[in-house]
Design a protein around this motif. Structure first.
Motif, PDB file in Angstrom:
ATOM      1  N   SER A 253       0.851  -1.181   0.000  1.00 38.41           N
ATOM      2  CA  SER A 253       0.000   0.000   0.000  1.00 38.41           C
ATOM      3  C   SER A 253       0.887   1.230   0.000  1.00 38.41           C
ATOM      4  CB  SER A 253      -0.921  -0.002   1.211  1.00 38.41           C
ATOM      5  OG  SER A 253      -0.164   0.172   2.374  1.00 38.41           O
ATOM      6  N   LEU A 254       0.282   2.365  -0.330  1.00 37.63           N
ATOM      7  CA  LEU A 254       1.040   3.608  -0.434  1.00 37.63           C
ATOM      8  C   LEU A 254       1.697   3.948   0.900  1.00 37.63           C
ATOM      9  CD1 LEU A 254       1.861   6.006  -2.097  1.00 37.63           C
ATOM     10  CD2 LEU A 254      -0.287   7.100  -1.551  1.00 37.63           C
ATOM     11  N   ALA A 255       0.984   3.693   2.007  1.00 34.10           N
ATOM     12  CA  ALA A 255       1.540   4.009   3.323  1.00 34.10           C
ATOM     13  C   ALA A 255       2.836   3.248   3.544  1.00 34.10           C
ATOM     14  CB  ALA A 255       0.530   3.663   4.407  1.00 34.10           C
ATOM     15  N   GLU A 256       2.847   1.988   3.159  1.00 33.99           N
ATOM     16  CA  GLU A 256       4.057   1.183   3.351  1.00 33.99           C
ATOM     17  C   GLU A 256       5.187   1.683   2.462  1.00 33.99           C
ATOM     18  OE1 GLU A 256       3.051  -3.342   4.073  1.00 33.99           O
ATOM     19  OE2 GLU A 256       1.656  -2.408   2.679  1.00 33.99           O
ATOM     20  N   ARG A 257       4.829   2.021   1.211  1.00 38.33           N
ATOM     21  CA  ARG A 257       5.863   2.488   0.285  1.00 38.33           C
ATOM     22  C   ARG A 257       6.480   3.781   0.804  1.00 38.33           C
ATOM     23  NH1 ARG A 257       3.036   3.249  -4.919  1.00 38.33           N
ATOM     24  NH2 ARG A 257       1.175   2.280  -4.070  1.00 38.33           N
ATOM     25  N   ILE A 258       5.617   4.653   1.338  1.00 40.52           N
ATOM     26  CA  ILE A 258       6.123   5.939   1.831  1.00 40.52           C
ATOM     27  C   ILE A 258       7.026   5.703   3.031  1.00 40.52           C
ATOM     28  CG2 ILE A 258       5.413   8.024   3.046  1.00 40.52           C
ATOM     29  CD1 ILE A 258       3.027   8.163   1.133  1.00 40.52           C
ATOM     30  N   GLN A 259       6.590   4.823   3.937  1.00 39.03           N
ATOM     31  CA  GLN A 259       7.404   4.572   5.129  1.00 39.03           C
ATOM     32  C   GLN A 259       8.759   3.989   4.756  1.00 39.03           C
ATOM     33  OE1 GLN A 259       6.908   5.699   8.123  1.00 39.03           O
ATOM     34  NE2 GLN A 259       5.000   6.601   7.373  1.00 39.03           N
ATOM     35  N   GLN A 261      10.304   4.392   1.952  1.00 36.41           N
ATOM     36  CA  GLN A 261      11.075   5.441   1.279  1.00 36.41           C
ATOM     37  C   GLN A 261      11.690   6.383   2.316  1.00 36.41           C
ATOM     38  OE1 GLN A 261       8.465   6.409  -1.925  1.00 36.41           O
ATOM     39  NE2 GLN A 261       9.854   7.963  -2.707  1.00 36.41           N
TER      40      GLN A 261
ATOM     41  N   ALA B  50      -2.665  12.021  -0.885  1.00 35.91           N
ATOM     42  CA  ALA B  50      -2.902  10.591  -0.725  1.00 35.91           C
ATOM     43  C   ALA B  50      -4.176  10.302   0.042  1.00 35.91           C
ATOM     44  CB  ALA B  50      -1.725   9.942  -0.015  1.00 35.91           C
ATOM     45  N   THR B  54      -4.193   6.351   3.815  1.00 36.17           N
ATOM     46  CA  THR B  54      -3.227   6.718   2.789  1.00 36.17           C
ATOM     47  C   THR B  54      -3.446   5.903   1.517  1.00 36.17           C
ATOM     48  OG1 THR B  54      -1.708   7.042   4.613  1.00 36.17           O
ATOM     49  CG2 THR B  54      -0.780   7.120   2.391  1.00 36.17           C
ATOM     50  N   GLY B  55      -3.657   6.620   0.422  1.00 32.15           N
ATOM     51  CA  GLY B  55      -3.804   5.943  -0.875  1.00 32.15           C
ATOM     52  C   GLY B  55      -5.060   5.109  -0.996  1.00 32.15           C
ATOM     53  N   ASP B  97      -1.387   0.853   9.824  1.00 32.93           N
ATOM     54  CA  ASP B  97      -0.388   1.738   9.215  1.00 32.93           C
ATOM     55  C   ASP B  97      -0.974   2.500   8.035  1.00 32.93           C
ATOM     56  OD1 ASP B  97       1.500   0.920  11.007  1.00 32.93           O
ATOM     57  OD2 ASP B  97       2.164  -0.748   9.747  1.00 32.93           O
ATOM     58  N   ASP B  98      -1.988   1.907   7.374  1.00 38.39           N
ATOM     59  CA  ASP B  98      -2.620   2.619   6.278  1.00 38.39           C
ATOM     60  C   ASP B  98      -3.465   3.777   6.807  1.00 38.39           C
ATOM     61  OD1 ASP B  98      -1.647   1.046   4.121  1.00 38.39           O
ATOM     62  OD2 ASP B  98      -3.004  -0.550   4.740  1.00 38.39           O
ATOM     63  N   ALA B 136       4.421   9.322  12.868  1.00 43.96           N
ATOM     64  CA  ALA B 136       5.020   9.302  11.533  1.00 43.96           C
ATOM     65  C   ALA B 136       3.966   9.394  10.446  1.00 43.96           C
ATOM     66  CB  ALA B 136       5.858   8.048  11.346  1.00 43.96           C
ATOM     67  N   SER B 137       2.703   9.380  10.842  1.00 36.60           N
ATOM     68  CA  SER B 137       1.642   9.549   9.851  1.00 36.60           C
ATOM     69  C   SER B 137       0.390  10.003  10.585  1.00 36.60           C
ATOM     70  CB  SER B 137       1.384   8.232   9.109  1.00 36.60           C
ATOM     71  OG  SER B 137       1.039   7.232  10.024  1.00 36.60           O
ATOM     72  N   LEU B 150       6.259  12.695  -1.749  1.00 35.64           N
ATOM     73  CA  LEU B 150       5.861  11.344  -1.337  1.00 35.64           C
ATOM     74  C   LEU B 150       4.366  11.134  -1.520  1.00 35.64           C
ATOM     75  CD1 LEU B 150       7.889  11.009   1.965  1.00 35.64           C
ATOM     76  CD2 LEU B 150       8.262   9.757  -0.135  1.00 35.64           C
ATOM     77  N   TYR B 151       3.585  12.119  -1.147  1.00 33.14           N
ATOM     78  CA  TYR B 151       2.143  11.929  -1.099  1.00 33.14           C
ATOM     79  C   TYR B 151       1.453  12.388  -2.386  1.00 33.14           C
ATOM     80  CZ  TYR B 151       2.627  10.843   3.836  1.00 33.14           C
ATOM     81  OH  TYR B 151       2.963  10.246   5.016  1.00 33.14           O
ATOM     82  N   ASN B 154       1.867  10.689  -5.658  1.00 34.72           N
ATOM     83  CA  ASN B 154       1.329   9.342  -5.767  1.00 34.72           C
ATOM     84  C   ASN B 154      -0.191   9.335  -5.877  1.00 34.72           C
ATOM     85  OD1 ASN B 154       3.592   7.561  -5.725  1.00 34.72           O
ATOM     86  ND2 ASN B 154       3.970   8.259  -3.639  1.00 34.72           N
TER      87      ASN B 154
END
Lengths: 264, 511
Positions: A253-259, A261, B50, B54-55, B97-98, B136-137, B150-151, B154
């Motif tokens: 998922s995007l969240a994982e990719r961002i983390q 990165q 995003a 996220t996403g 985490d999402d 962190a998010s 980053l966001y 994407n």
């Protein structure tokens, strides 16, 4: 309709009655494997039935056949210390027929039991056959699949059958074992090797191996436990590695990719 | 024709200032409980961005919504058989985490820390574990394009954009963003309802609110994955799913939902729409570019005598029909064609509508001019300020917020629907600016108005409802007559005492 349904049943009943009458045939089916076609037995391993005073007593024979015998026994001045497995599949009527047959036999039987032909077995070949490193000629399963003997083999043997470490002592040494292996008396083993019997040479080799191994010092069980643990750990780590690879390859998922990165 | 009524909300994005007051109002009323800390039934996203979680628009990952293939409409998540086999394995579910690890601050540190050289600070702690953490998010971590490499880059809605335009979006002179407030869309064809193995989610017939029956919910969480907008949340404390309830207890007592009521920019409108429940399947099964039209097609004209008769035959109250006739949503969506559902390509027939935002007046024209003059750096446009709007009107395709981007958000990529709406809004803006700043309307402005397909009366009505509406004009709430519904099986006084905060029956795990 009713008659048709009962016809096979009646036929089976009639057949079994006819069989029960034929003590000789029953002997051939159930007893001859170990005690020999002439009921001569194997000296030192399996007691003879011909000329054996105990077979005169019908109740004793019936009990022996259906419930088995174990413990020391002396017949004709030779002592035996084996185990005869119970055969509850033999009905009481059949057992009586066998007893009847044996009673008739004992009087006529006078000649001394012929000594079993001695085939010299190769213990090394026996070991290979036991471990399954060399296939049995007729396609039977290697002994180790069910039995364990003195802890031979990388992970020991199977625990389905009996521990064979003292089999040589229990079952009449090399000669007894050799005979037994060609015609197993034990119901489970008989089923397992039905249609794929061991050859004479194989039986002799295995018997020689079992005798040889009975003199060895059994390896401790902890050795195999340790090996099992190590093997289990290796297997588990392979599984976990597989899972880890699968997990890494999943769509992220995007969240994982961002983390990830950000960590870089 | 089976006429049903629907409470819909409309977001006038041109007015949104991104203050998050709606989110806070919602949070304080509904999701400040244990297990709901990470939930934002209402959230405001910066676009391009995003979003939250996220996403969430990446349906290859989250598998939300419907797929139309070979004349079938199927859940993207799984078929019924697949669903049975995946009851205990649902990889499409978003993880914490999402969303984000919810945190608060240990304010007691400010009072209990020992005397020292430095000012004491409140340490951030996780609201789930209570342990000290480094955030962190968050639900609006990319607010106002924060962390845009980053966001924002994407954002899946940027697909189909010219690479040059994309590159320009990240330049400091060309940077542009808008806000996108989101609540549950209370869809006509909800994915969450279809995916629920226990049948715990339902859509109320009287106002179309999609609700989770907390007594029936068995925590399979298929709704969480199947909702393409990720607006169903799982409460880890109660073991039940929860979602936006459109503040139905407020609606039933004649108040607008808390998010709408608290809106500082007054961007939100509430009103009744009449729709034809019989035609929902056919509306959802058309090619992508026709989806908006087909959805608007099943929204019925509340002034049509035939519709009124059919509505009455369905037992719809006169008060509701009157509310539908006065509905600001109906005007924006059907009469003026200014508003669109969010991501119609998910085929859930979302019933919350968005008026797309206009670009800033100064637009990419600047850059085109610079290029034509062979100059670098910022150049002031050599056009009189009064003509700037006309320039934007003439060249919408070069607007700073790319039309393609708006089309990806609101019309499944169909630009031919977004452009007329933007033109109408611009025409009204030009007209009213000339009226109020220059004291008169020029021929040019009237020509633009005609070109946009508006009469002076319509332009005036759009202007009034956009900028000067009263509370009653923004929120046209029908009478729910809950007192009559309650009397059937309950003492109204007892019912009144029980309605409101909290659980009458606390939802328990394993119920």
């Amino acid at each position: 309709m009713k008659g048709k349904r009962f016809f096979p049943l009646a036929l089976l009943l009639a057949l079994s009655v006819a069989l029960a009458q034929d003590g000789k045939a029953l002997y051939g089916q159930y007893c001859a494997a170990c005690h020999g076609p002439e009921a001569q037995g194997i000296p030192g391993a399996i007691p003879p039935l011909a000329g054996n005073p105990r077979v005169q007593e019908e109740a004793y024979v019936v009990k022996a056949v259906r419930e088995g015998i174990s413990g020391p026994l002396e017949v004709g001045g030779v002592s035996y210390s084996g185990v005869m497995p119970p055969m509850p599949q033999v009905s009481e009527a059949q057992a009586r027929a066998i007893a009847q047959y044996l009673k008739g036999l004992s009087g006529a039987q006078a000649e001394a039991p012929a000594p079993a032909p001695q085939v010299q077995g190769d213990p090394a070949l026996g070991r290979a056959l036991y471990l399954g490193q060399k296939a049995l000629q007729n396609g039977g399963a290697p002994c180790q699949a069910c039995h364990t003997v003195a802890g031979v083999g990388f992970l020991g043997g199977g625990s389905l059958g009996r521990d064979l470490t003292d089999a040589a002592k229990r079952l009449g040494g090399e000669a007894g074992l050799s005979a037994l292996l060609q015609n197993p008396a034990f119901p489970v083993m008989r089923e397992a090797y039905k249609g794929r019997p061991l050859t004479e040479a194989e039986a002799a080799a295995l018997a020689a191996f079992l005798v040889q191994v009975s003199n060895e010092v059994p390896r401790p069980a902890s050795l195999y436990l340790g090996r099992y643990l190590v093997a289990g750990m290796v297997f588990l780590s392979i599984l976990l590695l597989y899972q880890a690879i699968l997990w890494q390859l999943r769509p992220k998922s995007l969240a994982e990719r961002i983390q990830s990165q950000l960590r870089r | 024709m089976k006429v049903r009524t629907h409470m819909s909300m409309l977001f006038h994005l041109d007015k949104c200032i991104g203050c998050h007051t709606c989110s806070i109002a919602c949070k304080n009323i509904w999701t400040d409980r244990k297990g709901a800390e990470y939930m934002w039934w209402n959230n405001v996203e910066t676009r391009p961005g995003a979003g939250y979680p996220t996403g969430w628009e990446d349906q290859d990952r989250f598998k939300g919504g419907w797929e139309y293939k070979d004349g079938h409409l199927d859940l993207r998540l799984h078929s019924r058989t697949q669903g049975l086999f995946r009851l205990f394995f649902n990889p499409a579910l978003p993880s914490i985490d999402d969303y984000y690890d919810p945190y608060t601050f240990r304010y007691s540190d400010l009072f209990t820390s020992p005397e020292g050289e430095d000012q004491p600070t409140a340490v951030p702690v996780s609201m789930i574990t209570g342990e000290v953490m480094t955030p962190a998010s968050g639900p609006n971590w990319d607010d106002d394009l924060g962390g845009s490499p980053l966001y924002a880059q994407n954002d899946p809605n940027l697909k189909g954009l010219d690479p040059g335009v994309r590159a320009q979006l990240s330049e400091i002179e060309g940077v542009v963003f808008q806000y996108l407030p989101r609540i549950c869309n209370h869809c006509l064809n909800p994915g969450c309802v279809a995916a629920c193995p226990t049948g715990a989610i339902y859509k109320r017939a009287e106002d179309g609110v999609v609700l989770v029956n907390e007594n029936k919910c068995k925590a399979w969480r298929m709704c969480v994955a199947a909702c393409p907008y990720k607006k169903v949340y799982y409460n880890w404390a109660t073991g039940k799913s929860e979602k936006c309830i459109l503040c139905f207890p407020r609606l039933e007592t004649g108040q607008a939902p808390a998010c709408a009521h608290s809106c500082v920019g007054r961007i939100r409108y509430m009103g009744v729409l009449l729709y034809d429940a019989d035609r929902i399947p056919e509306a959802a099964m058309v090619p992508d570019d026709q989806l908006v039209e087909s959805q608007l097609g099943i929204i019925l004209d509340p002034f049509d005598p035939e519709v009124i008769a059919a509505a009455k035959a369905e037992g719809i109250d006169d008060g509701w029909i009157k509310a539908a006739q006065n509905s600001p949503i109906y005007k924006f969506v059907k009469v003026w064609r200014l508003a669109f559902p969010l991501h119609p390509e998910y085929r859930t027939l979302a019933m919350m509508f968005y008026v797309p935002p206009l670009s800033p007046v100064v637009s990419t024209l600047e850059k085109a001019l610079r290029a034509s003059q062979g100059k670098e750096g910022l150049v002031r446009l050599d056009i009189p300020e009064t003509d700037l709007d006309f320039e934007v009107y003439e060249s919408l395709e070069r607007a700073r917020m790319p039309v393609k981007y708006l089309a990806n958000l609101f019309t499944a990529g169909n630009e031919s629907l977004v452009v007329p709406a933007l033109k109408k809004m611009l025409a009204v803006r030009i007209l009213k600016r000339q009226e109020s700043l220059e004291g008169g309307v020029t021929e040019k402005a009237l020509r633009v108005l005609q070109d946009a397909g508006l009469t002076l009366e319509e332009a005036e009505a759009i202007y009034r409802l956009t900028t000067l509406p009263t509370l009653e004009e923004r929120f046209v709430l029908p009478p729910y007559h809950r007192e009559m519904a309650a009397e059937v099986w309950k003492d109204p006084l007892a019912h009144k005492g029980e309605t409101g905060f909290g659980y009458i029956q606390p939802p328990l795990r394993g119920e």
